[in-house]
Design a protein around this motif. Structure first.
Motif, mmCIF file in Angstrom:
data_model
loop_
_atom_site.group_PDB
_atom_site.id
_atom_site.type_symbol
_atom_site.label_atom_id
_atom_site.label_comp_id
_atom_site.label_asym_id
_atom_site.label_seq_id
_atom_site.Cartn_x
_atom_site.Cartn_y
_atom_site.Cartn_z
ATOM 1 N N GLY A 43 0.817 -1.210 0.000
ATOM 2 C CA GLY A 43 0.000 0.000 0.000
ATOM 3 C C GLY A 43 0.845 1.251 0.000
ATOM 4 O O GLY A 43 0.500 2.246 -0.652
ATOM 5 N N ALA A 44 1.967 1.236 0.705
ATOM 6 C CA ALA A 44 2.854 2.400 0.743
ATOM 7 C C ALA A 44 3.443 2.677 -0.627
ATOM 8 O O ALA A 44 3.597 3.846 -1.025
ATOM 9 C CB ALA A 44 3.961 2.184 1.763
ATOM 10 N N GLN A 45 3.789 1.631 -1.353
ATOM 11 C CA GLN A 45 4.284 1.829 -2.724
ATOM 12 C C GLN A 45 3.248 2.560 -3.567
ATOM 13 O O GLN A 45 3.574 3.492 -4.315
ATOM 14 C CB GLN A 45 4.619 0.482 -3.363
ATOM 15 C CG GLN A 45 5.828 -0.216 -2.786
ATOM 16 C CD GLN A 45 6.021 -1.598 -3.390
ATOM 17 O OE1 GLN A 45 5.245 -2.032 -4.245
ATOM 18 N NE2 GLN A 45 7.064 -2.296 -2.947
ATOM 19 N N ALA A 46 1.985 2.153 -3.444
ATOM 20 C CA ALA A 46 0.914 2.776 -4.217
ATOM 21 C C ALA A 46 0.695 4.226 -3.792
ATOM 22 O O ALA A 46 0.487 5.112 -4.630
ATOM 23 C CB ALA A 46 -0.375 1.980 -4.056
ATOM 24 N N VAL A 47 0.763 4.489 -2.477
ATOM 25 C CA VAL A 47 0.571 5.850 -1.970
ATOM 26 C C VAL A 47 1.676 6.768 -2.482
ATOM 27 O O VAL A 47 1.406 7.901 -2.934
ATOM 28 C CB VAL A 47 0.543 5.848 -0.429
ATOM 29 C CG1 VAL A 47 0.616 7.273 0.109
ATOM 30 C CG2 VAL A 47 -0.719 5.167 0.073
ATOM 31 N N ILE A 48 2.913 6.316 -2.419
ATOM 32 C CA ILE A 48 4.024 7.145 -2.886
ATOM 33 C C ILE A 48 3.915 7.389 -4.390
ATOM 34 O O ILE A 48 4.162 8.501 -4.869
ATOM 35 C CB ILE A 48 5.374 6.498 -2.523
ATOM 36 C CG1 ILE A 48 5.627 6.658 -1.020
ATOM 37 C CG2 ILE A 48 6.513 7.110 -3.324
ATOM 38 C CD1 ILE A 48 6.940 6.079 -0.541
ATOM 39 N N LYS A 49 3.519 6.370 -5.137
ATOM 40 C CA LYS A 49 3.330 6.548 -6.587
ATOM 41 C C LYS A 49 2.275 7.608 -6.850
ATOM 42 O O LYS A 49 2.457 8.484 -7.727
ATOM 43 C CB LYS A 49 2.915 5.217 -7.205
ATOM 44 C CG LYS A 49 2.549 5.270 -8.695
ATOM 45 C CD LYS A 49 3.738 5.650 -9.550
ATOM 46 C CE LYS A 49 3.482 5.335 -11.022
ATOM 47 N NZ LYS A 49 2.281 5.981 -11.577
ATOM 48 N N GLU A 50 1.173 7.587 -6.119
ATOM 49 C CA GLU A 50 0.127 8.595 -6.290
ATOM 50 C C GLU A 50 0.652 9.987 -5.959
ATOM 51 O O GLU A 50 0.375 10.957 -6.683
ATOM 52 C CB GLU A 50 -1.067 8.269 -5.400
ATOM 53 C CG GLU A 50 -1.870 7.060 -5.826
ATOM 54 C CD GLU A 50 -3.028 6.799 -4.876
ATOM 55 O OE1 GLU A 50 -3.324 7.682 -4.041
ATOM 56 O OE2 GLU A 50 -3.640 5.714 -4.970
ATOM 57 N N ALA A 51 1.396 10.096 -4.874
ATOM 58 C CA ALA A 51 1.930 11.394 -4.477
ATOM 59 C C ALA A 51 2.904 11.927 -5.516
ATOM 60 O O ALA A 51 2.877 13.120 -5.855
ATOM 61 C CB ALA A 51 2.609 11.279 -3.113
ATOM 62 N N LEU A 52 3.749 11.067 -6.031
ATOM 63 C CA LEU A 52 4.710 11.492 -7.054
ATOM 64 C C LEU A 52 3.986 11.960 -8.309
ATOM 65 O O LEU A 52 4.358 12.971 -8.918
ATOM 66 C CB LEU A 52 5.653 10.336 -7.393
ATOM 67 C CG LEU A 52 6.665 9.944 -6.305
ATOM 68 C CD1 LEU A 52 7.339 8.614 -6.656
ATOM 69 C CD2 LEU A 52 7.710 11.041 -6.105
ATOM 70 N N ASP A 53 2.946 11.247 -8.697
ATOM 71 C CA ASP A 53 2.173 11.636 -9.882
ATOM 72 C C ASP A 53 1.485 12.981 -9.675
ATOM 73 O O ASP A 53 1.407 13.804 -10.601
ATOM 74 C CB ASP A 53 1.131 10.568 -10.212
ATOM 75 C CG ASP A 53 1.738 9.289 -10.756
ATOM 76 O OD1 ASP A 53 2.903 9.327 -11.197
ATOM 77 O OD2 ASP A 53 1.047 8.248 -10.734
ATOM 78 N N GLU A 54 0.999 13.226 -8.468
ATOM 79 C CA GLU A 54 0.279 14.467 -8.193
ATOM 80 C C GLU A 54 1.184 15.688 -8.168
ATOM 81 O O GLU A 54 0.702 16.819 -8.300
ATOM 82 C CB GLU A 54 -0.474 14.353 -6.862
ATOM 83 C CG GLU A 54 -1.686 13.437 -6.933
ATOM 84 C CD GLU A 54 -2.519 13.461 -5.668
ATOM 85 O OE1 GLU A 54 -2.430 14.467 -4.918
ATOM 86 O OE2 GLU A 54 -3.266 12.496 -5.424
ATOM 87 N N LEU A 55 2.476 15.468 -8.010
ATOM 88 C CA LEU A 55 3.389 16.614 -7.979
ATOM 89 C C LEU A 55 3.521 17.280 -9.335
ATOM 90 O O LEU A 55 3.934 18.443 -9.421
ATOM 91 C CB LEU A 55 4.780 16.156 -7.490
ATOM 92 C CG LEU A 55 4.884 15.798 -6.010
ATOM 93 C CD1 LEU A 55 6.267 15.259 -5.704
ATOM 94 C CD2 LEU A 55 4.576 17.008 -5.132
ATOM 95 N N GLY A 56 3.193 16.552 -10.385
ATOM 96 C CA GLY A 56 3.273 17.145 -11.717
ATOM 97 C C GLY A 56 4.712 17.343 -12.135
ATOM 98 O O GLY A 56 5.476 16.391 -12.265
ATOM 99 N N ASP A 57 5.098 18.621 -12.342
ATOM 100 C CA ASP A 57 6.463 18.912 -12.735
ATOM 101 C C ASP A 57 7.428 18.494 -11.640
ATOM 102 O O ASP A 57 7.085 18.438 -10.462
ATOM 103 C CB ASP A 57 6.633 20.407 -13.008
ATOM 104 C CG ASP A 57 5.803 20.862 -14.205
ATOM 105 O OD1 ASP A 57 5.516 20.008 -15.066
ATOM 106 O OD2 ASP A 57 5.449 22.044 -14.254
ATOM 107 N N LYS A 58 8.657 18.202 -12.043
ATOM 108 C CA LYS A 58 9.685 17.763 -11.087
ATOM 109 C C LYS A 58 9.852 18.809 -9.995
ATOM 110 O O LYS A 58 10.107 19.980 -10.278
ATOM 111 C CB LYS A 58 11.011 17.549 -11.809
ATOM 112 C CG LYS A 58 12.065 16.858 -10.950
ATOM 113 C CD LYS A 58 13.287 16.515 -11.777
ATOM 114 C CE LYS A 58 14.334 15.804 -10.928
ATOM 115 N NZ LYS A 58 13.877 14.511 -10.442
ATOM 116 N N PRO A 59 9.676 18.426 -8.731
ATOM 117 C CA PRO A 59 9.769 19.385 -7.632
ATOM 118 C C PRO A 59 11.183 19.911 -7.460
ATOM 119 O O PRO A 59 12.165 19.230 -7.772
ATOM 120 C CB PRO A 59 9.329 18.566 -6.416
ATOM 121 C CG PRO A 59 9.641 17.156 -6.789
ATOM 122 C CD PRO A 59 9.408 17.060 -8.264
#
Length: 282
Positions: A43-59
């Protein structure tokens, strides 16, 4: 790269992961290992993937994934997740060999930054082998796991881990590794002891520290940044060496002898001040 602070955030908390991007930390450690219960790893892998996708452009703030230990059932998928365009690199826990580093580097797509986290007696005695891998860009010391592994008691003074810390710094410097990070300080509300510990680690050659809470960042940044007095001294020494004492191997400045090692120390301080935007330009 060299970071004064690398702040942990549990990989199961998407809101906290996204919020951490706006923190004052120099770099972020999104955690898939100790902060995540075994039942929640996938589940943590999925959560981090979602968060990374939501960041859009490279932070603008570097994001590292602390993956699970080599040879665990979650390790390979964790490492693959580091191929995401918004991930800067990996922190590899309980690193104990150059082979582990090599396979991690390959798994993360052979690009980015790789920080070896040294947390065991085996890791301490195999530093030469570990650092023979040219893709390791940083090293961190995990004192809590190390204490469990060698059955020592952690104290506020920290003398029980002096050998491990000094060995890490010495071997890292010999290998040309620039980022050397001290362990977390778990007592979030004990700012006095945090400062003492950070100053001790800085004196040993560490140039940054892992954090577990945003309130620790101000102290960590203060300790691992050159002071105003140090910067002023460095500027004066470098200017004097370049002008009045140009061509001299040794000279007197403010009543003290200055030779090549002193000049190099002044240059280190000035470079750190530039890196942390405490001075602009030369």
């Amino acid at each position: 790269m060299i970071y004064r602070s690398l702040m942990f955030t549990p990989g199961t908390k998407k809101e906290r992961l996204l919020k951490s991007v706006n923190s004052e930390a120099d770099a972020l450690l999104w955690d898939l290992e100790d902060a995540v219960h075994p039942d929640d790893k996938d589940g943590a892998q999925a959560v981090i993937k979602e968060a990374l996708d939501e960041l859009g452009d490279k932070p603008a703030k570097p994001i590292f994934l602390r993956v699970n230990q080599y040879d665990t059932e979650w390790y390979e998928e964790d490492v693959k997740l580091a191929r995401h365009e918004n991930v800067t690199g990996i922190m590899l826990p309980k690193t104990e060999s150059s082979e582990q580093a090599a396979k991690t580097w390959e798994g993360m797509g052979s690009e980015g930054e790789l920080i070896a986290l040294i947390e065991t007696a085996a890791g301490i005695i195999r530093l030469e082998d570990i650092f023979s891998n040219p893709n390791i860009s940083g090293v961190a010391f995990g004192a809590i796991d190390y204490a469990v592994d060698v059955d020592l008691t952690l104290t506020e003074a920290g003398l029980e881990a002096l050998y491990a810390r000094s060995r890490i710094v010495t071997y890292a410097k010999a290998a040309g590794i620039s980022g050397i990070y001290d362990t977390v300080f778990p007592d979030v509300h004990n700012e006095v002891s945090l400062q003492k510990r950070a100053r001790s680690a800085r004196a040993l050659g560490f140039n940054g520290q892992m954090a577990v809470h945003p309130k620790q960042l101000e102290i960590i940044h203060e300790v691992y940044s050159p002071s105003r007095e140090e910067i002023d001294w460095a500027v004066k020494v470098l200017l004097y060496a370049e002008n009045e004492a140009k061509g001299q191997g040794v000279f007197m400045f403010d009543g003290k002898m200055v030779d090549r090692p002193v000049i190099e120390k002044a240059r280190q301080i000035y470079n750190a001040a530039e890196r942390y935007q405490l001075v602009i330009g030369g």
